[in-house]
Design a protein around this motif. Structure first.
Motif, short mmCIF file in Angstrom:
data_model
loop_
_atom_site.label_atom_id
_atom_site.label_comp_id
_atom_site.label_asym_id
_atom_site.label_seq_id
_atom_site.Cartn_x
_atom_site.Cartn_y
_atom_site.Cartn_z
N ALA A 420 -10.63 12.95 -0.59
CA ALA A 420 -9.19 12.68 -0.43
C ALA A 420 -8.92 12.39 1.04
CB ALA A 420 -8.37 13.87 -0.90
N ILE A 421 -8.29 11.24 1.32
CA ILE A 421 -8.01 10.81 2.69
C ILE A 421 -6.50 10.74 2.86
CG2 ILE A 421 -8.43 9.04 4.43
CD1 ILE A 421 -10.82 8.12 2.74
N GLY A 422 -5.99 11.40 3.88
CA GLY A 422 -4.55 11.38 4.13
C GLY A 422 -4.15 12.43 5.15
N ASP A 423 -2.84 12.51 5.41
CA ASP A 423 -2.32 13.45 6.42
C ASP A 423 -1.81 14.75 5.82
OD1 ASP A 423 -2.83 11.55 8.38
OD2 ASP A 423 -0.87 10.60 8.13
N PHE A 424 -1.59 14.77 4.53
CA PHE A 424 -0.99 15.96 3.92
C PHE A 424 -1.96 16.53 2.87
CE2 PHE A 424 2.34 12.93 5.07
CZ PHE A 424 3.04 13.68 6.02
N LEU A 425 -3.05 17.10 3.35
CA LEU A 425 -4.07 17.63 2.46
C LEU A 425 -4.15 19.15 2.50
CD1 LEU A 425 -6.96 15.12 3.33
CD2 LEU A 425 -5.31 14.96 1.46
N GLY A 426 -3.24 19.77 3.23
CA GLY A 426 -3.31 21.22 3.39
C GLY A 426 -3.14 21.98 2.10
N SER A 427 -2.38 21.44 1.16
CA SER A 427 -2.13 22.16 -0.09
C SER A 427 -3.27 22.01 -1.09
CB SER A 427 -0.84 21.64 -0.73
OG SER A 427 -0.95 20.24 -1.02
N LEU A 428 -4.22 21.13 -0.80
CA LEU A 428 -5.31 20.90 -1.74
C LEU A 428 -6.52 21.75 -1.35
CD1 LEU A 428 -5.15 17.00 -2.02
CD2 LEU A 428 -4.36 18.67 -3.69
N PRO A 429 -7.14 22.43 -2.31
CA PRO A 429 -8.35 23.20 -1.99
C PRO A 429 -9.53 22.26 -1.79
CG PRO A 429 -7.91 23.30 -4.34
CD PRO A 429 -6.75 22.55 -3.74
N GLY A 430 -10.39 22.61 -0.90
CA GLY A 430 -11.56 21.79 -0.66
C GLY A 430 -12.13 22.01 0.72
N GLU A 431 -13.09 21.18 1.06
CA GLU A 431 -13.79 21.31 2.34
C GLU A 431 -13.36 20.19 3.28
OE1 GLU A 431 -18.36 21.10 4.07
OE2 GLU A 431 -17.98 21.33 1.91
N PRO A 432 -12.74 20.52 4.42
CA PRO A 432 -12.31 19.48 5.37
C PRO A 432 -13.51 18.71 5.92
CG PRO A 432 -11.25 21.58 5.84
CD PRO A 432 -12.33 21.87 4.84
N THR A 433 -13.33 17.43 6.15
CA THR A 433 -14.38 16.58 6.69
C THR A 433 -13.73 15.36 7.33
OG1 THR A 433 -16.44 15.43 6.17
CG2 THR A 433 -14.69 15.32 4.52
N GLN A 434 -14.53 14.39 7.70
CA GLN A 434 -14.04 13.13 8.24
C GLN A 434 -14.64 11.98 7.44
OE1 GLN A 434 -14.86 12.90 12.47
NE2 GLN A 434 -12.82 13.66 12.98
N GLU A 435 -13.82 10.98 7.19
CA GLU A 435 -14.31 9.79 6.51
C GLU A 435 -15.36 9.14 7.40
OE1 GLU A 435 -14.81 5.79 5.30
OE2 GLU A 435 -13.85 6.38 7.18
N PRO A 436 -16.57 8.82 6.87
CA PRO A 436 -17.69 8.45 7.72
C PRO A 436 -17.56 7.13 8.45
CG PRO A 436 -18.26 8.19 5.40
CD PRO A 436 -16.93 8.88 5.45
#
Length: 682
Positions: A420-436
């Motif tokens: 998931a790519i975007g600015d408002f991802l705080g509410s979603l569970p998961g592992e933060p990363t960067q698009e390669p």
């Protein structure tokens, strides 16, 4: 009736006959014949299992095991019926009940128990465990084998027919080991059934003899119980043979010959163990009380065999065969094939190989094929086949992109997730990363949350798309390195079919194929498509009549392409440009000097640093306004300015004034002098 028709009907008719045996009494003579067939058939199956080269050569073994088990149980039922009704079940069972065990019920039961322990505890349990593990590992290895086949097909090592044959072998192997896992349960159940049937026969025969026939206990034991034990022994012998055959099949690894040849060759391959064993056997004669002749014979036989094995290498190898084998090991072409390096490779860790398994929904290989078509359409380059393989040494969920066997990029693609790519991802569970590719903030989220992420405004990309996009970015960046001499020859031959005069005027009259390759590589390095090879070759043939300077040839090709060079930088009909102050540009022209890699600008370090710093400042300011400017300069300066700017600001493209001709509108984004940057008209 033809032989083929008989073979088609033989097995179905035989199974029907087995079922009939369960309910219809058989004469003792027929029972003797069927028992002989049972023992002989079991021996045949055992020998066949020993002489197969691969387990798949005996793929029908699980079905044969089921049929033979059913046949043996039907014989048990028929024999039990004859023993209890007539007190006689044929010569075979009578012989096993009286002669083989010496007419002793105790001896018969002990022998029966020993055979049962050997079959059930030792062979059947071991074979069942091996079959279970073999089935599990075979199924786990299927995606990797499928990926290897697809990779070989994509790389051209095998054709479609060979790939189809290898896929069928992989599926057949998985089906075989899965069937063997189930067939081993038949053997185990047969052993349990033998115990129950024998106990029932003992009790039933003893009861029939005393109650119905009025026999004494000793007569009842002699007449019925010994026949029951004989029936158990008769059934256990073929059951034991089939259990051994099952163990041999599931423990058989693929070799070059049958099992017997492999065992003898491997045991006798080294004389030292045989000598040690021989001397140890003879040394046992020194122990008081042990018989000396058996140990002397056994140890002496091993010593003689070891001496024969030592002498065999000098006499067994045919000189002609040795001469034929020696060049095969040292042939230069074989060594050259072994050292070949794949231009483009993609390696996946073991836990993400499902991406290339179509049965698991993996479509990565199809996307890679589409990427090759896309690159050919956009850049005009035919990419080499992407060699895709698994790498057990990689960390989990990792993929690696290699150029010429050197790692150039690495990323992650966790299983059962999407990016998931975007600015408002705080509410979603998961592992933060960067698009390669672009370095955007992203997060690996569970696949089931894809719809929720899309509703929140995020861009959701599956794992295959992430890897393909990353691969596309690497390919675009390194397209010049991937364009080989043979690729240039192939592209030139394609042009020659439709425009023969263009190619004949260019090469080899004015430019060699290597010089053409350098021009095309430079264009690709400057992110310019070489798809319009006809225009490029026409410009090169004209320019090469006066000079072979690489910069001049590249500028001629760029001017021939015209608007195609500027088109990627047009935004809403406008090209935003950064330029040099005229006086400073003239100063750079005067400071140009030739170099080994082309002309360079020789200025004092302070001025060069000011130029690069000013360009970087203007570029950042323009990008903050959502503008992608290009740097323009005099045509004579373009190549030298690009060499100056690229190491520090790779994303800033350099064009010449001549290349802007015909553009709808040019708007300044800033001017650079030798000591500062000035913001241009917005």
């Amino acid at each position: 009736m033809s032989l083929k028709r008989l073979t088609q009907l033989g097995v179905p008719v035989g199974i029907v006959f087995i079922v009939v045996m369960l309910v219809i009494p058989l004469p003792a003579v027929v029972l003797d014949l069927l028992i002989a067939m049972n023992i002989t058939g079991a021996l045949l199956i055992l020998l066949t299992a020993m002489f197969v080269v691969r387990p798949l050569d005996f793929a029908s073994f699980p079905a044969i095991l089921l049929v033979m088990t059913l046949f043996r149980l039907a014989l048990n039922v028929s024999a039990t019926r004859l023993v209890l009704t007539d007190g006689y079940a044929g010569k075979v069972i009578d012989t096993f009940g009286h002669f083989v065990v010496g007419g002793s019920l105790i001896v018969g039961l002990i022998i029966f128990a020993i055979l049962l322990v050997i079959q059930f505890v030792v062979i059947t349990n071991g074979a069942g465990r091996v079959a279970e593990v073999g089935a599990r590992f075979t199924l786990d290895a299927m995606p990797g084998k499928q990926m290897a086949i697809d990779a070989d097909l994509n790389s051209g090592l095998i054709d479609e027919d060979q790939a189809r044959k290898r896929r069928s072998e992989v599926h057949a192997e998985a089906d075989f080991y899965g069937a063997m896992d189930g067939a081993s349960k038949f053997v185990k159940g047969d052993a349990i059934a033998a115990i129950i049937i024998t106990l029932v026969n003992l009790v039933g025969g003893f009861a029939v003899g005393m109650v119905q026939r009025g026999l004494s206990p000793s007569e009842s034991v002699t007449t019925y119980s010994l026949l029951s034990v004989g029936d158990g022994l008769v059934s256990q012998i073929p059951a034991l043979l089939l259990s051994v055959a099952t163990g041999l099949v599931v423990t058989r690894s693929a070799g070059d010959s049958d099992m017997g040849s492999d065992i003898i060759r491997q045991i006798t391959a080294n004389q030292l163990p045989m000598r040690i064993a021989g001397f140890a056997g003879m040394a046992l004669c020194l122990i008081p009380g042990l018989p000396k002749i058996p140990f002397l014979l056994a140890g002496g036989a091993l010593l003689l065999l070891s001496a024969r094995v030592q002498d065999e290498p000098d006499t067994a190898v045919d000189p002609a065969e040795a001469a034929a084998l020696m060049p095969a090991v040292e042939r230069p072409d074989q060594l050259a094939e072994d050292i070949q390096v794949d231009p483009l490779g993609l390696e996946l860790s073991a836990d993400i190989i499902d991406l290339v398994d179509p049965q698991s929904g993996g479509d990565l290989l199809e996307r890679v094929k589409a990427l090759r078509r896309k690159v050919a359409t956009e850049l005009g380059v035919v990419l080499p086949l992407v060699r895709t393989r698994d790498n057990l040494d990689l960390p989990s969920r990792t993929y690696v992109i290699k150029l010429f066997d050197i790692e150039v990029a690495r990323g992650e693609a966790p299983a059962n997730t999407v990016l998931a790519i975007g600015d408002f991802l705080g509410s979603l569970p998961g592992e933060p990363t960067q698009e390669p590719v672009f370095g955007l903030e992203a997060k690996w989220i569970p696949s089931e949350l894809r719809h929720q992420a899309e509703l929140s405004g995020a861009t959701v990309v599956d794992r295959s798309a992430v890897i393909t996009t990353h691969l596309a970015e690497i390919v675009t960046r390194h397209a010049a390195r991937l364009l080989g001499r043979e690729d240039v020859r192939m592209l030139t031959d394609v042009v020659k079919r439709s425009h023969p005069n263009v190619v004949e005027e260019l090469t080899p009259v004015h430019l060699s194929l290597g010089e053409v390759q350098r021009v095309l590589q430079t264009l690709l390095d400057e992110e310019i498509s070489i798809r319009n090879l006809v225009r490029i070759y026409e410009a090169l043939s004209l320019r090469a009549q006066t000079t072979k300077d690489l910069d001049a040839l590249v500028d001629a090709a760029r001017q021939a392409l015209g608007p195609a060079v500027v088109a990627p930088h047009v935004q809403d009909g406008v090209v935003h440009v950064i330029s040099f102050d005229p006086q400073f540009e003239q100063r750079m022209l005067e400071s140009m000097r030739p170099g080994e890699q082309g002309s360079v600008i020789v200025l004092d370090p302070v001025s060069l640093q000011a130029v690069v710093g000013g360009l970087a400042q203007l570029l950042v300011e323009a990008e903050n306004r959502n503008i992608r400017p290009v740097l323009v300069c005099a045509p004579q300066l373009r190549a030298a300015v690009r060499r100056l700017v690229r190491p520090a600001i790779e994303r800033l493209h350099v064009l010449s004034y001549a290349e802007l001709t015909g553009t709808a509108q040019v708007r300044s984004a800033g001017v650079v002098t030798g000591d500062r940057a000035m913001e241009g008209v917005r």
